[in-house]
Write an enzyme that holds these catalytic residues in place. Structure first.
Site, short mmCIF file in Angstrom:
data_model
loop_
_atom_site.label_atom_id
_atom_site.label_comp_id
_atom_site.label_asym_id
_atom_site.label_seq_id
_atom_site.Cartn_x
_atom_site.Cartn_y
_atom_site.Cartn_z
N HIS A 287 0.85 -1.20 0.00
CA HIS A 287 0.00 0.00 0.00
C HIS A 287 0.87 1.24 0.00
O HIS A 287 1.92 1.25 0.64
CB HIS A 287 -0.94 0.02 1.21
CG HIS A 287 -2.11 0.89 1.00
ND1 HIS A 287 -2.08 2.24 1.22
CD2 HIS A 287 -3.35 0.61 0.52
CE1 HIS A 287 -3.25 2.75 0.90
NE2 HIS A 287 -4.04 1.79 0.47
N ASP B 129 -8.04 -5.12 -0.79
CA ASP B 129 -8.50 -5.95 -1.90
C ASP B 129 -8.27 -7.44 -1.70
O ASP B 129 -8.90 -8.26 -2.36
CB ASP B 129 -7.80 -5.51 -3.20
CG ASP B 129 -8.26 -4.13 -3.59
OD1 ASP B 129 -9.47 -3.96 -3.76
OD2 ASP B 129 -7.41 -3.23 -3.72
C1 LIG Z 1 -0.47 -0.65 -3.98
C2 LIG Z 1 0.80 -0.40 -4.77
C3 LIG Z 1 0.44 0.09 -6.18
C4 LIG Z 1 1.62 0.67 -4.06
O1 LIG Z 1 2.66 0.92 -4.88
P1 LIG Z 1 3.85 1.92 -4.56
O2 LIG Z 1 3.61 2.73 -3.35
O3 LIG Z 1 4.13 2.63 -5.83
O4 LIG Z 1 5.02 0.92 -4.18
P2 LIG Z 1 6.01 0.23 -5.19
O5 LIG Z 1 5.26 -0.41 -6.31
O6 LIG Z 1 7.05 1.22 -5.57
O7 LIG Z 1 6.60 -0.91 -4.27
C5 LIG Z 1 7.67 -0.74 -3.35
C6 LIG Z 1 8.44 -2.06 -3.28
O8 LIG Z 1 7.60 -3.10 -2.77
C7 LIG Z 1 7.40 -4.10 -3.75
N1 LIG Z 1 5.98 -4.41 -3.79
C8 LIG Z 1 4.97 -3.57 -3.53
N2 LIG Z 1 3.78 -4.19 -3.66
C9 LIG Z 1 4.09 -5.44 -4.02
C10 LIG Z 1 3.28 -6.55 -4.30
N3 LIG Z 1 1.97 -6.47 -4.25
N4 LIG Z 1 3.89 -7.71 -4.62
C11 LIG Z 1 5.22 -7.79 -4.68
N5 LIG Z 1 6.04 -6.77 -4.41
C12 LIG Z 1 5.48 -5.60 -4.10
C13 LIG Z 1 7.80 -3.47 -5.07
O9 LIG Z 1 8.22 -4.42 -6.02
C14 LIG Z 1 8.90 -2.55 -4.64
O10 LIG Z 1 10.06 -3.31 -4.41
P3 LIG Z 1 11.49 -2.77 -4.86
O11 LIG Z 1 11.69 -1.51 -4.04
O12 LIG Z 1 12.41 -3.89 -4.52
O13 LIG Z 1 11.38 -2.48 -6.33
C15 LIG Z 1 1.66 -1.70 -4.87
O14 LIG Z 1 1.92 -2.18 -3.57
C16 LIG Z 1 0.98 -2.74 -5.73
O15 LIG Z 1 1.13 -2.73 -6.96
N6 LIG Z 1 0.20 -3.68 -5.09
C17 LIG Z 1 -0.52 -4.66 -5.83
C18 LIG Z 1 -1.81 -4.06 -6.40
C19 LIG Z 1 -2.82 -3.79 -5.32
O16 LIG Z 1 -3.09 -4.60 -4.47
N7 LIG Z 1 -3.44 -2.61 -5.41
C20 LIG Z 1 -4.50 -2.21 -4.50
C21 LIG Z 1 -4.02 -1.20 -3.52
S1 LIG Z 1 -5.23 -0.88 -2.27
#
Ligand SMILES: CC(C)(COP(=O)(O)OP(=O)(O)OC[C@H]1O[C@@H](n2cnc3c(N)ncnc32)[C@H](O)[C@@H]1OP(=O)(O)O)[C@@H](O)C(=O)NCCC(=O)NCCS
Length: 380
Positions: free
Chosen positions: A265, A316
């Protein structure tokens, strides 16, 4: 040459405070979520979706007569112009419910008696109307695409019960009604999430409520936002179909550098407080329905991701198994998110327009240095 802006903003606007708001309080370190200051755990335990709508729209809990009045107003608005139903019938067979919902919300604008009015009262009326209409559109389209009759609304029922009735054609059990009601409360608002921000940006141009909500629905659809609940269930289904070990399956995803939907998140660095309730609901519904496998598989994935990646389940993750156990089709999960989030979106549009200023940030220019030479086409 200097770039036009002087500050380097974090990618994805992470941590940027873009507005003031009195609707939703989040403390991502402590895992706190509150609507108008009231903790989500209290609301999930004691409130109803209708009462939560009142809280979001009017800024305080309703007195008994005020709540009764809102129930009546929501029930009165359980009507859709026949042109909307026709539009749902005309949608191509392959159209997904979320896309149909986006177009239908936009179409609702043509039939809204206060469409062109942007004043506070008109926007509250539109919030009530849209909340009733969105639920009806999702239920009606699901019936239509399955070749079934559209079910007439029952104005004596709660919002959750009427939705389930219109979706399934059967009066829901009290357990199913309350489970959906809690899910609607939990998804109702979440500060400046991507779809709410999109709604506020659209409203701030002095466009209109329907345009703002159409923007929001389009934004919610993405798998990084509301679309994650559908993606979660597709994984659970694939694991089930192949008889795979949930942990091995997830290890395979991570090995391919894929993100696991339902985890992580932008704001919470601890447990998402909504996941706490949804985990319990998923467990309890799994037990009472005699089909605990979806919870069990989810739980194994959660334990693994928590230990291996230090990532927590978000809203979710357990909503997927919860909705499935309620008998809801997977491609309705995200539309049902919208059935709830309409309350928060509209509250934010009302707040934005009550004290509006155009939202127009700047970009930190990193392109070719200015002035770049214009080279005529035959010399390139
Ligand atoms: C929610 C979300 C978009 C937040 O993204 P964000 O703040 O931009 O964080 P990032 O995508 O930059 O992730 C930070 C790190 O955690 C990892 N990470 C974050 N969510 C992850 C996940 N669901 N699965 C695997 N790794 C994850 C990323 O790969 C990244 O690792 P790195 O620094 O080694 O590259 C992201 O966690 C995600 O894509 N989750 C899955 C989709 C989801 O459930 N969305 C609903 C949100 S309520």
């Amino acid at each position: 040459m200097s770039s036009l802006t002087t500050t380097h903003v974090p990618k994805g606007l992470e941590g940027v405070v873009a507005t003031t708001s009195s609707i939703c309080y989040i403390d991502g370190e402590r895992g706190v979520l509150a609507y108008r200051g009231i903790d989500i755990h209290d609301l999930a335990d004691h409130s109803t979706f209708e009462e939560t709508c009142y809280l979001l729209w009017f800024g305080r809990l309703p007195r008994r007569a005020e709540l009764r009045d809102l129930h009546e107003r929501l029930a009165e608005e359980r009507k859709l112009d026949h042109s909307i139903i026709n539009m749902l019938r005309l949608a191509p067979k392959h159209a997904l419910p979320m896309d149909v919902l986006r177009t239908a919300i936009s179409t609702c604008a043509f039939y809204d008696p206060e469409f062109s009015q942007n004043g506070h009262d008109a926007n509250v009326h539109k919030a009530i109307r849209l909340t009733s209409q969105i639920a009806m559109i999702v239920a009606a389209y699901d019936r239509i695409r399955k070749g079934k009759e559209v079910v007439e609304p029952d104005r004596n029922l709660t919002h959750a019960a009427n939705f389930l009735l219109m979706l399934t054609g059967k009066m829901p059990t009290k357990t199913a009604e309350r489970a959906l009601d809690i899910a609607l409360i939990l998804h109702a608002d979440h500060e400046l999430n991507a779809s709410t921000f999109a709604a506020r940006v659209t409203a701030a141009t002095l466009s209109d409520m329907h345009s703002a909500i159409t923007s929001a629905v389009g934004t919610l659809k993405g798998p990084l936002h509301g679309g994650a609940n559908e993606a979660v269930f597709r994984i659970l289904e694939a694991i089930d179909k192949d008889g795979a070990d949930p942990v091995d399956y997830i290890k395979g995803m991570l090995a391919q550098k894929k993100k696991v939907p339902g985890f992580g998140h932008r704001v919470y660095h601890t447990e998402d407080p909504r996941a706490t309730h949804l985990r319990k609901m998923s467990h309890d519904l799994g037990q009472s329905s005699g089909e605990p496998k979806w919870f069990d598989s989810s739980n194994k994935i959660e334990q693994f991701i928590k230990a291996d990646k230090k990532l927590n389940a978000n809203v979710d993750f357990y909503s997927a198994s919860t909705y499935h156990t309620l008998g809801i089709d997977v491609d309705l999960f995200t539309p049902i998110f919208a059935v709830s989030r309409i309350s928060g979106w509209t509250a934010h549009v009302i707040e934005q327009l009550d004290d509006n200023r155009l939202i127009r940030p700047r970009a930190d220019y990193v392109g070719p240095a200015y002035p770049a030479k214009y080279v005529p086409i035959d010399q390139r």
